[in-house]
Scaffold this motif. Structure first.
Motif, short mmCIF file in Angstrom:
data_model
loop_
_atom_site.label_atom_id
_atom_site.label_comp_id
_atom_site.label_asym_id
_atom_site.label_seq_id
_atom_site.Cartn_x
_atom_site.Cartn_y
_atom_site.Cartn_z
N VAL B 170 0.86 -1.21 0.00
CA VAL B 170 0.00 0.00 0.00
C VAL B 170 0.89 1.25 0.00
CG1 VAL B 170 -1.82 1.29 1.18
CG2 VAL B 170 -1.86 -1.18 1.23
N SER B 171 1.94 1.24 0.84
CA SER B 171 2.80 2.44 0.88
C SER B 171 3.59 2.59 -0.42
CB SER B 171 3.74 2.45 2.09
OG SER B 171 4.01 1.18 2.53
N LEU B 172 3.96 1.46 -1.03
CA LEU B 172 4.66 1.53 -2.31
C LEU B 172 3.74 2.15 -3.38
CD1 LEU B 172 7.21 0.54 -4.01
CD2 LEU B 172 5.83 -1.45 -4.56
N THR B 173 2.48 1.71 -3.39
CA THR B 173 1.52 2.25 -4.36
C THR B 173 1.29 3.74 -4.11
OG1 THR B 173 0.47 0.09 -4.36
CG2 THR B 173 -0.77 1.86 -5.38
N LEU B 174 1.27 4.10 -2.84
CA LEU B 174 1.12 5.52 -2.49
C LEU B 174 2.30 6.32 -3.04
CD1 LEU B 174 -0.84 7.25 -0.69
CD2 LEU B 174 0.84 7.01 1.11
N LEU B 175 3.49 5.78 -2.85
CA LEU B 175 4.70 6.47 -3.34
C LEU B 175 4.65 6.61 -4.86
CD1 LEU B 175 7.57 7.61 -2.95
CD2 LEU B 175 8.43 5.28 -3.10
N ILE B 176 4.31 5.52 -5.56
CA ILE B 176 4.26 5.57 -7.03
C ILE B 176 3.17 6.55 -7.48
CG2 ILE B 176 3.78 4.17 -9.10
CD1 ILE B 176 5.21 1.85 -7.65
N SER B 177 2.11 6.67 -6.68
CA SER B 177 1.03 7.62 -7.02
C SER B 177 1.49 9.07 -6.96
CB SER B 177 -0.15 7.45 -6.05
OG SER B 177 -0.64 6.16 -6.13
N ILE B 240 8.44 0.45 5.20
CA ILE B 240 7.12 1.13 5.18
C ILE B 240 7.31 2.61 5.55
CG2 ILE B 240 4.88 1.28 6.37
CD1 ILE B 240 4.94 -1.79 6.56
N LEU B 241 8.09 2.84 6.61
CA LEU B 241 8.32 4.22 7.05
C LEU B 241 9.05 5.02 5.98
CD1 LEU B 241 9.27 3.71 10.82
CD2 LEU B 241 7.15 4.65 9.88
N LEU B 242 10.04 4.37 5.34
CA LEU B 242 10.81 5.07 4.30
C LEU B 242 9.92 5.46 3.12
CD1 LEU B 242 14.20 3.09 4.13
CD2 LEU B 242 13.85 5.46 4.85
N TRP B 246 9.06 9.21 1.97
CA TRP B 246 9.37 9.65 0.60
C TRP B 246 8.09 10.18 -0.07
CZ3 TRP B 246 12.08 6.18 -3.65
CH2 TRP B 246 12.54 7.01 -4.68
N SER B 247 6.99 9.47 0.15
CA SER B 247 5.70 9.91 -0.44
C SER B 247 5.36 11.31 0.06
CB SER B 247 4.56 8.97 -0.03
OG SER B 247 4.86 7.66 -0.35
N ALA B 248 5.56 11.54 1.37
CA ALA B 248 5.23 12.85 1.95
C ALA B 248 6.10 13.94 1.32
CB ALA B 248 5.44 12.80 3.46
#
Lengths: 294, 256
Positions: B170-177, B240-242, B246-248
């Motif tokens: 989920v966090s990876l998808t958030l980052l790619i988004s 997950i935190l990373l 990064w997404s933020a």
């Protein structure tokens, strides 16, 4: 008063806004016009505090616009919302995000829906609303928390003439208690609610465009009571004369024409002048002239 | 906190309105049942395929162990078909808000970008875990019923590992988004990266033990408190935190 000073923004190494400065006065409705991709939406998003500029400042009452988030209402170009929500649920959602409590929302939601003419659709699912109604719901969410500065990004672009009329009337009403900036392509419509316009192209502010009737000093139109008597064109050096009909002539030149001088000459030639005036220029024409040169 | 609650609750309501709360658990129940069912009736199935005599099965082959069946369900079915469907279900977590104008309406209010991102991650993570856990529980019950007892601690370890992996996806998808704007490319890229992150540690477990997918490469009998498992959990949490961090950072510049 909202002061925008030397705003500059680059995105992906492309200059989107280039040294933009202007002022929006209290209770003024300012129209932002420009061709597609000019940077209008980006500028509005900067004004809303959503995008931080690389350089420059936006201040409202001498404080950064970001400290006034609660005083800003914003209408995006897309107003699809969460289509499964009802109008009331949607406003309740946005109201909570704006920090309004339940009691205030219970009072404000019917008031705002009444103001935008959607009170009958309070429990209607957004999916079933027409484009015009969604646009009005968009304005409702933007004014729900009673902002003092309202930003509208093309509020009437996708609407039919009656929908556009409704939105313009609504903006006129809101103008009495809010400062408004509205981006639009529909100049003739916007004339009814905007006090003045700013033209933007390639991220640069080309200048103001006031909402007064401007005239073309290079063209004079003369109407006569009776058919104009014959005359020699040598009396009017470097002037081009077009006969529109026997009682209407247009005089054009490469330099500004002197209205009184022309009137005197024509009277001397025996013309019975009914009217003589510089040719008026429409807002759209002036806008096109402005953006064509850049 | 109120903003976080409002945003999260709306995501849950949306999942309910779109029936995701119903179809996602049903899908995982179907996946959870498939593996034990296939193994239980393998003999019958094989007898009906092949030539007229069917396929002859070695009658002395060892009976499948409940731990292997359960592990195959989670690491096989859940991490293949399940992963594809999970990513499809949340690949539009930012893209859809961007397209409908919701992101503009939300972020022009006094809403922190980090709270907005966190609410997206939390709600989609919880919805995914909810569906996955119901499927895993069904599979556990059926496996114990058909193949004998299975240590709850081992089952819990396998479920926890997959839960952490799901949260990482989920966090990876958030980052790619935050890099791409359209849901389909986001989904495809998330899937490809996820599959790589599972495949690489299983090929080089000694070198890539710190990768988030390494948790899924651990042998099924690995104890909950073994050092390799604890390292895997800590690594996955750090990943997950990373990715969230990064997404933020990305979202500060790209939230429009």
């Amino acid at each position: 008063m909202i002061q925008i000073s030397h705003l500059q923004l680059s995105l992906q190494r492309r200059l989107i806004l280039d040294d933009i400065s202007f002022t929006i006065h209290e209770h003024e409705c300012l129209g932002l016009i420009g061709p597609n991709g000019a940077g209008k939406t980006t500028l509005l998003k900067c004004l809303s505090g959503m995008i931080e500029s690389d350089r420059g400042s936006i201040t409202m009452s001498s404080r950064s616009i970001r400290q006034h988030q609660q005083s800003i209402g914003y209408l995006s170009q897309q107003t699809d919302f969460k289509s499964w929500m009802t109008c009331e649920q949607s406003l309740r959602f946005f109201g909570r995000l704006s920090g309004l409590d339940r009691a205030t929302l219970n009072k404000r939601i019917p008031d705002v829906l009444q103001e935008v003419g959607l009170l009958d659709q309070q429990t209607e699912v957004i999916e079933r609303l027409s484009g015009g109604m969604r646009q009005r719901l968009g304005i409702a969410q933007a004014i729900l928390h009673e902002p003092t500065f309202l930003i509208l990004d093309e509020p009437a672009s996708a609407l039919d003439p009656s929908g556009r009329h409704d939105i313009n009337q609504l903006i006129l009403r809101l103008k009495k208690r809010m400062t408004i900036i509205v981006s639009t392509h529909l100049l003739e419509d916007a004339k009814t609610c905007c006090d003045r316009f700013l033209v933007i192209k390639h991220g640069k502010l080309l200048g103001p465009l006031d909402n007064q009737r401007n005239v073309d000093q290079y063209r004079i139109q003369v109407e006569t009571l009776t058919a104009a008597p014959s005359f020699s064109v040598t009396r009017f050096p470097r002037v081009e004369i077009d006969r529109i009909n026997p009682c209407c002539y247009q005089f054009s030149a490469q330099q500004p024409l002197d209205l009184s001088e022309l009137a005197t000459t024509l009277i001397q030639l025996g013309w019975s002048i009914a009217s003589i005036a510089y040719q008026p220029i429409g807002l759209e024409e002036r806008f096109l002239d402005m953006v064509a040169d850049v | 906190m109120r903003t976080f609650y409002t945003l999260t609750w709306t995501e849950w309501l949306e999942a309910w309105k779109e029936w995701k709360i119903v179809w996602l658990p049903l899908f995982f129940i179907a996946l959870g049942v498939t593996q034990p069912l296939l193994l239980m009736y393998m003999d019958v199935l094989l007898a009906h395929v092949g030539n007229a005599d069917g396929i002859i099965v070695d009658p002395n082959r060892p009976a499948p162990q409940s731990l292997d069946v359960f592990s195959a369900t989670i690491h096989g079915q859940f991490n293949q078909l399940g992963l594809i469907v999970l990513i499809m279900s949340f690949m539009g977590l930012l893209a859809s808000d961007r397209q409908t104008g919701m992101q503009d309406f939300i972020l022009t209010r006094p809403v922190s970008r980090n709270v907005y991102l966190l609410s997206k991650w939390f709600s989609h993570g919880m919805i995914s875990l909810f569906g996955m856990l119901i499927g895993a529980l069904t599979s556990y019950c059926l496996t114990v019923y058909w193949f004998g007892s299975l240590s709850p601690l081992l089952a819990l370890r396998i479920i926890l590992d997959f839960s952490l992996w799901t949260l990482f996806v989920v966090s990876l998808t958030l980052l790619i988004s935050t890099f791409l704007r359209r849901a389909v490319p986001i989904g495809i890229l998330s899937l490809v990266v996820s599959l790589l992150l599972v495949a690489l540690p299983s090929l080089m477990p000694d070198i890539l033990f710190f990768m988030p997918g390494a948790l899924l490469s651990l042998p099924s009998h690995t104890s909950f408190f073994s050092s390799s498992h604890l390292i895997g959990i800590i690594s996955c949490l750090i990943w997950i935190l990373l990715t969230l961090g990064w997404s933020a950072l990305r979202f500060r510049k790209t939230a429009y």
